[in-house]
Structure formats: structure tokens, C-alpha cells
Design a protein around this motif. Structure first.
Motif, PDB file in Angstrom:
ATOM      1  N   LEU A  21      39.332  44.824  37.248  1.00  0.00           N
ATOM      2  CA  LEU A  21      38.781  43.484  37.007  1.00  0.00           C
ATOM      3  C   LEU A  21      38.150  42.903  38.274  1.00  0.00           C
ATOM      4  N   ALA A  22      38.807  43.115  39.400  1.00  0.00           N
ATOM      5  CA  ALA A  22      38.329  42.556  40.669  1.00  0.00           C
ATOM      6  C   ALA A  22      36.954  43.099  41.044  1.00  0.00           C
ATOM      7  N   ARG A  23      36.672  44.329  40.671  1.00  0.00           N
ATOM      8  CA  ARG A  23      35.350  44.901  40.973  1.00  0.00           C
ATOM      9  C   ARG A  23      34.228  44.114  40.307  1.00  0.00           C
ATOM     10  N   HIS A  24      34.564  43.385  39.265  1.00  0.00           N
ATOM     11  CA  HIS A  24      33.572  42.578  38.546  1.00  0.00           C
ATOM     12  C   HIS A  24      33.697  41.097  38.897  1.00  0.00           C
TER      13      HIS A  24
ATOM     14  N   TRP B 147      35.614  44.408  49.945  1.00  0.00           N
ATOM     15  CA  TRP B 147      34.687  44.616  48.833  1.00  0.00           C
ATOM     16  C   TRP B 147      34.797  43.554  47.747  1.00  0.00           C
ATOM     17  N   TYR B 148      35.882  42.772  47.750  1.00  0.00           N
ATOM     18  CA  TYR B 148      36.104  41.805  46.666  1.00  0.00           C
ATOM     19  C   TYR B 148      35.325  40.517  46.898  1.00  0.00           C
ATOM     20  N   THR B 149      34.539  40.150  45.893  1.00  0.00           N
ATOM     21  CA  THR B 149      33.839  38.868  45.905  1.00  0.00           C
ATOM     22  C   THR B 149      34.091  38.203  44.553  1.00  0.00           C
ATOM     23  N   PRO B 150      34.900  37.137  44.529  1.00  0.00           N
ATOM     24  CA  PRO B 150      35.154  36.466  43.246  1.00  0.00           C
ATOM     25  C   PRO B 150      33.889  35.795  42.727  1.00  0.00           C
ATOM     26  N   ASN B 151      33.758  35.771  41.413  1.00  0.00           N
ATOM     27  CA  ASN B 151      32.630  35.076  40.792  1.00  0.00           C
ATOM     28  C   ASN B 151      32.673  33.603  41.169  1.00  0.00           C
ATOM     29  N   GLU B 152      31.525  32.995  41.266  1.00  0.00           N
ATOM     30  CA  GLU B 152      31.460  31.566  41.585  1.00  0.00           C
ATOM     31  C   GLU B 152      32.058  30.735  40.459  1.00  0.00           C
TER      32      GLU B 152
ATOM     33  N   CYS C  99      33.213  37.574  33.742  1.00  0.00           N
ATOM     34  CA  CYS C  99      33.766  38.850  34.198  1.00  0.00           C
ATOM     35  C   CYS C  99      33.926  39.837  33.051  1.00  0.00           C
ATOM     36  N   ASN C 100      34.685  39.445  32.054  1.00  0.00           N
ATOM     37  CA  ASN C 100      35.040  40.380  30.978  1.00  0.00           C
ATOM     38  C   ASN C 100      33.847  41.061  30.311  1.00  0.00           C
ATOM     39  N   PRO C 101      32.732  40.367  30.061  1.00  0.00           N
ATOM     40  CA  PRO C 101      31.605  41.048  29.420  1.00  0.00           C
ATOM     41  C   PRO C 101      30.978  42.158  30.272  1.00  0.00           C
ATOM     42  N   GLN C 102      31.244  42.159  31.569  1.00  0.00           N
ATOM     43  CA  GLN C 102      30.680  43.173  32.458  1.00  0.00           C
ATOM     44  C   GLN C 102      31.435  44.501  32.387  1.00  0.00           C
ATOM     45  N   LEU C 103      32.683  44.457  31.920  1.00  0.00           N
ATOM     46  CA  LEU C 103      33.480  45.673  31.880  1.00  0.00           C
ATOM     47  C   LEU C 103      32.970  46.635  30.814  1.00  0.00           C
ATOM     48  N   THR C 104      33.001  47.925  31.160  1.00  0.00           N
ATOM     49  CA  THR C 104      32.577  48.955  30.216  1.00  0.00           C
ATOM     50  C   THR C 104      33.741  49.316  29.296  1.00  0.00           C
ATOM     51  N   LYS C 105      33.440  50.031  28.232  1.00  0.00           N
ATOM     52  CA  LYS C 105      34.490  50.509  27.327  1.00  0.00           C
ATOM     53  C   LYS C 105      35.480  51.380  28.096  1.00  0.00           C
ATOM     54  N   LEU C 106      34.979  52.219  28.993  1.00  0.00           N
ATOM     55  CA  LEU C 106      35.847  53.078  29.801  1.00  0.00           C
ATOM     56  C   LEU C 106      36.822  52.240  30.629  1.00  0.00           C
ATOM     57  N   GLU C 107      36.330  51.179  31.246  1.00  0.00           N
ATOM     58  CA  GLU C 107      37.204  50.317  32.052  1.00  0.00           C
ATOM     59  C   GLU C 107      38.252  49.637  31.177  1.00  0.00           C
ATOM     60  N   TRP C 108      37.845  49.137  30.001  1.00  0.00           N
ATOM     61  CA  TRP C 108      38.818  48.523  29.091  1.00  0.00           C
ATOM     62  C   TRP C 108      39.853  49.548  28.643  1.00  0.00           C
ATOM     63  N   ASP C 109      39.415  50.778  28.374  1.00  0.00           N
ATOM     64  CA  ASP C 109      40.352  51.838  27.980  1.00  0.00           C
ATOM     65  C   ASP C 109      41.339  52.139  29.107  1.00  0.00           C
ATOM     66  N   ASN C 110      40.854  52.162  30.342  1.00  0.00           N
ATOM     67  CA  ASN C 110      41.750  52.406  31.474  1.00  0.00           C
ATOM     68  C   ASN C 110      42.752  51.272  31.650  1.00  0.00           C
TER      69      ASN C 110
END
Length: 146
Positions: free
Chosen positions: A62-65, A84-89, A97-108
């Protein structure tokens, strides 16, 4: 403070167990599982981590996004210490954040939470003599964990 945390993390990552370097880290890229956003994790590899580390693993995805963690909470403090972590404004994670995650990331994330639940049911905290980077990480004394 930030440099001290980076140095501690870097030194921990350089620990070699069984002749294998178990974590890749530098001042620019300190990830618990560097490729957790690009490949499918396995339950077998997750079971090698201690139970207390697993929330950091899914929160790393999640933090990557730019996921915005509870201000002053353990994940906020941990990820803000990483270069490397930059929180969203905008703190609206559902929208930014959540819409940026891929299906693979959600599965992980789902798999990580599933293994954590299984560990809880078996009341396991240490699962192997094999060590992973940050396995026994203790935050500096001036960190407040919630």
C-alpha cells in the motif's frame, strides 16, 4: 534520526544467514519484499516471516502507492523513515491509493492476511530458523508504537 534508522536497517539487511543474502537494501530502496508488487507471493515464503512482520509486508504494498497511514501510528512512523515512501497529499485512501493497486497486489495482500490469520489460529510467532530482513527489528526507543 532518519539516517540512524536507515543505517540500522541497512546493517540488518546485510546480515548473511546460511550463506545467502536475505534482503536487498540501500539508502535508496529499503523494501521488505522488493518485488511484492510485481510477482505473486507464496504462502510458503510468507510463513518464513514472523507474525509481527506480516502487517508491514502488506502495508508496504500500500505504501508504494502513497497510502496515508494513521498519523503517528507505527506504520506511519516506519514508512516515513524510508526514503522511497511519499504519502499522497490527499488522505482519502479509497479514492487516491486503492484504485492504483493491481489485481496482483490485491491478491498478495489477501494472501498475506490469510497467512497472518492462520498464524493467529495456530498461535505461532516464530516459524523457522531462517531469518528475513527486519524479522527482529525493534524500533528506536523514541518511537511510539500504537
Amino acid at each position: 534520526m532518519k539516517n540512524t534508522v536507515r543505517m540500522i536497517a541497512l546493517l540488518m539487511c546485510l546480515t548473511i544467514m546460511s550463506g545467502l543474502l536475505v534482503c536487498t537494501a540501500s539508502a535508496d530502496a529499503m523494501y521488505l519484499i522488493p518485488d511484492s508488487g510485481t510477482r505473486k507471493l507464496t504462502a510458503e515464503e510468507i510463513w518464513k516471516w514472523d507474525r509481527e512482520s506480516i502487517p508491514y509486508l502488506w502495508n508496504e504494498i500500500l505504501a508504494r502507492h502513497g497510502y496515508v497511514f494513521k498519523a503517528g501510528g507505527q506504520y506511519d512512523l516506519w514508512f516515513r523513515s524510508l526514503p522511497w515512501y511519499t504519502p499522497n497529499e490527499n488522505p482519502d485512501n479509497e479514492k487516491y491509493c486503492n484504485p492504483q493497486l493491481t489485481k496482483l497486489e490485491w491478491d498478495n495482500i489477501k494472501l498475506l492476511k490469510q497467512v497472518a490469520k492462520e498464524m493467529d489460529e495456530k498461535k505461532e510467532t516464530r516459524h523457522t530458523k531462517e531469518r528475513n530482513c527486519y524479522r527482529d527489528f525493534t524500533p528506536p526507543g523514541d518511537w511510539t508504537l500504537t
